[in-house]
Scaffold this motif. Structure first.
Motif, PDB file in Angstrom:
ATOM      1  N   ALA A 103       1.013  -1.471   0.095  1.00 26.55           N
ATOM      2  CA  ALA A 103       0.214  -0.142  -0.196  1.00 26.55           C
ATOM      3  C   ALA A 103       0.874   1.436  -0.148  1.00 26.55           C
ATOM      4  O   ALA A 103       0.230   2.390   0.033  1.00 26.55           O
ATOM      5  CB  ALA A 103      -0.917   0.065   1.333  1.00 26.55           C
ATOM      6  N   ASP A 104       2.072   1.178  -0.063  1.00 25.82           N
ATOM      7  CA  ASP A 104       3.194   2.195  -0.066  1.00 25.82           C
ATOM      8  C   ASP A 104       2.773   3.060  -1.226  1.00 25.82           C
ATOM      9  O   ASP A 104       2.943   2.488  -2.143  1.00 25.82           O
ATOM     10  CB  ASP A 104       4.784   1.682   0.037  1.00 25.82           C
ATOM     11  N   PRO A 105       2.793   4.459  -1.161  1.00 28.06           N
ATOM     12  CA  PRO A 105       2.496   5.094  -2.426  1.00 28.06           C
ATOM     13  C   PRO A 105       3.791   4.813  -3.386  1.00 28.06           C
ATOM     14  O   PRO A 105       3.447   4.907  -4.890  1.00 28.06           O
ATOM     15  CB  PRO A 105       2.514   6.696  -1.964  1.00 28.06           C
ATOM     16  N   ASP A 106       4.993   4.653  -2.962  1.00 22.89           N
ATOM     17  CA  ASP A 106       6.014   4.572  -4.082  1.00 22.89           C
ATOM     18  C   ASP A 106       5.780   3.317  -4.437  1.00 22.89           C
ATOM     19  O   ASP A 106       6.217   3.323  -5.749  1.00 22.89           O
ATOM     20  CB  ASP A 106       7.155   4.730  -3.098  1.00 22.89           C
ATOM     21  N   VAL A 107       5.316   2.121  -4.126  1.00 21.01           N
ATOM     22  CA  VAL A 107       5.108   0.942  -4.782  1.00 21.01           C
ATOM     23  C   VAL A 107       4.052   0.987  -5.596  1.00 21.01           C
ATOM     24  O   VAL A 107       4.069   0.672  -7.118  1.00 21.01           O
ATOM     25  CB  VAL A 107       4.502  -0.196  -3.565  1.00 21.01           C
ATOM     26  N   VAL A 108       2.999   1.867  -5.350  1.00 20.99           N
ATOM     27  CA  VAL A 108       1.762   2.172  -6.307  1.00 20.99           C
ATOM     28  C   VAL A 108       2.432   2.862  -7.631  1.00 20.99           C
ATOM     29  O   VAL A 108       2.148   2.518  -8.941  1.00 20.99           O
ATOM     30  CB  VAL A 108       0.568   3.067  -5.952  1.00 20.99           C
ATOM     31  N   ARG A 109       3.153   3.775  -7.396  1.00 23.10           N
ATOM     32  CA  ARG A 109       4.025   4.555  -8.555  1.00 23.10           C
ATOM     33  C   ARG A 109       4.872   3.596  -9.228  1.00 23.10           C
ATOM     34  O   ARG A 109       5.063   3.813 -10.506  1.00 23.10           O
ATOM     35  CB  ARG A 109       4.832   5.716  -8.012  1.00 23.10           C
ATOM     36  N   LEU A 110       5.584   2.819  -8.630  1.00 24.97           N
ATOM     37  CA  LEU A 110       6.377   1.647  -9.405  1.00 24.97           C
ATOM     38  C   LEU A 110       5.432   1.025 -10.093  1.00 24.97           C
ATOM     39  O   LEU A 110       5.869   0.587 -11.244  1.00 24.97           O
ATOM     40  CB  LEU A 110       7.184   1.126  -8.160  1.00 24.97           C
ATOM     41  N   ALA A 111       4.577   0.377  -9.786  1.00 25.45           N
ATOM     42  CA  ALA A 111       3.728  -0.491 -10.532  1.00 25.45           C
ATOM     43  C   ALA A 111       3.192   0.125 -11.821  1.00 25.45           C
ATOM     44  O   ALA A 111       3.175  -0.357 -12.829  1.00 25.45           O
ATOM     45  CB  ALA A 111       2.424  -1.016  -9.650  1.00 25.45           C
TER      46      ALA A 111
END
Length: 287
Positions: A103-111
């Motif tokens: 749920a980390d925003p950086d993970v969402v941006r990476l995906a």
């Protein structure tokens, strides 16, 4: 320019990002002398000085900054070419291990960024519990891991993407809950939640505040929270994590922040992994 090799550009990018020949050599899993010779040869080839050298490290010259931008673009293009070939061959699959921070925003941006780069690649996510900080890398279950350190890096290449401050997880009615901050020494006589026997000792030592602890054994973030809620134990968590009802987080001083770490097999030539690494570095650098 016709004689430039991608390998040499990868050497250059490693030195430019680390700003230190020794650290770059460790990252590249090679000794420092051949790395230094390769960079000198590159400078001769280009007819330009790329680094200002000092005993404490190096800094990029103007020419070096220009080459860094170009080299990153060339390497990214090369990885994308290989990935497209893998797609055409029906081999464009990637398994990513994640340590419960999806749920980390950086993970969402990476995906989002990775999907734009490789729309036809099939990405499988393997979310793991707190007993395996490599998310299955050492067991060969994943291709790349987005996790937290520290852990045993044997056979792996790692890159720190971010570091987050940590705090003590307490019941909201704990006598220490109202404090502005705490030190590990102030929690020395408290029971902590612990990880099972056999969990990576570096990982355990960090999350136990550097000391042996007694208390209930946990495997997941949810179990950590429940151990505090039901038993009044304490433990470490991220300051930025919103605690569950009945719990609170008090910042801990005197401890290093928790690093978000990207890890992948040291010798894996998979272009999808290399592209994932570059995409992750860019995603986590974006404010």
């Amino acid at each position: 320019m016709d004689r430039l090799e991608l390998r040499t550009l990868r050497y250059f990018v490693a030195v430019a990002e680390e700003l230190h020949f020794g650290r770059a050599a460790v990252r590249l899993h090679m000794s420092q002398p051949p790395l230094s010779r390769a960079i000198r040869a590159l400078e001769t080839e280009l007819g330009a000085t790329l680094f200002h050298r000092a005993s404490t490290g190096v800094t990029l010259t103007g020419a070096g900054s220009v080459l860094l931008d170009e080299a990153r673009a060339l390497l990214d293009r090369a990885d994308r070419v290989r990935a497209r070939v893998a797609t055409a061959a029906g081999a464009a699959t990637l398994t990513v291990g994640i340590l419960g921070d999806s749920a980390d925003p950086d993970v969402v941006r990476l995906a989002d960024a990775y999907r734009r780069r490789h729309p036809h690649a099939e990405v499988t996510i393997r979310e793991t519990d707190l007993t395996d900080p490599t998310c299955g890398l050492h067991a060969g279950l994943v291709d790349v891991a987005l996790t937290r350190g520290p852990f045993d890096p044997t056979g792996l290449t790692t890159r720190t993407l971010r570091a987050d401050p940590v705090g003590a997880l307490l019941r909201a009615d704990d006598p220490l809950a109202g404090r502005a901050s705490l030190t590990p020494a102030e929690l020395a006589d408290r029971r902590w939640f612990r990880f099972p026997e056999g969990t990576d000792p570096r990982w355990q030592a960090y999350w136990h505040g550097g000391e042996p602890r007694t208390g209930p054994v946990v495997r997941t973030v949810h179990e950590c929270r429940q151990a505090v809620l039901w038993n009044g134990t304490v433990g470490m968590t991220l300051v930025g994590h919103v605690p569950a009802e009945g719990l609170t987080v008090v910042p801990l001083t005197g401890l290093p922040p928790s690093p978000v770490v990207l890890a992948w097999p040291r010798s894996d030539p998979n272009p999808l992994i290399r592209s994932f690494v570059r995409t992750a570095i860019a995603a986590y650098a974006t404010p």
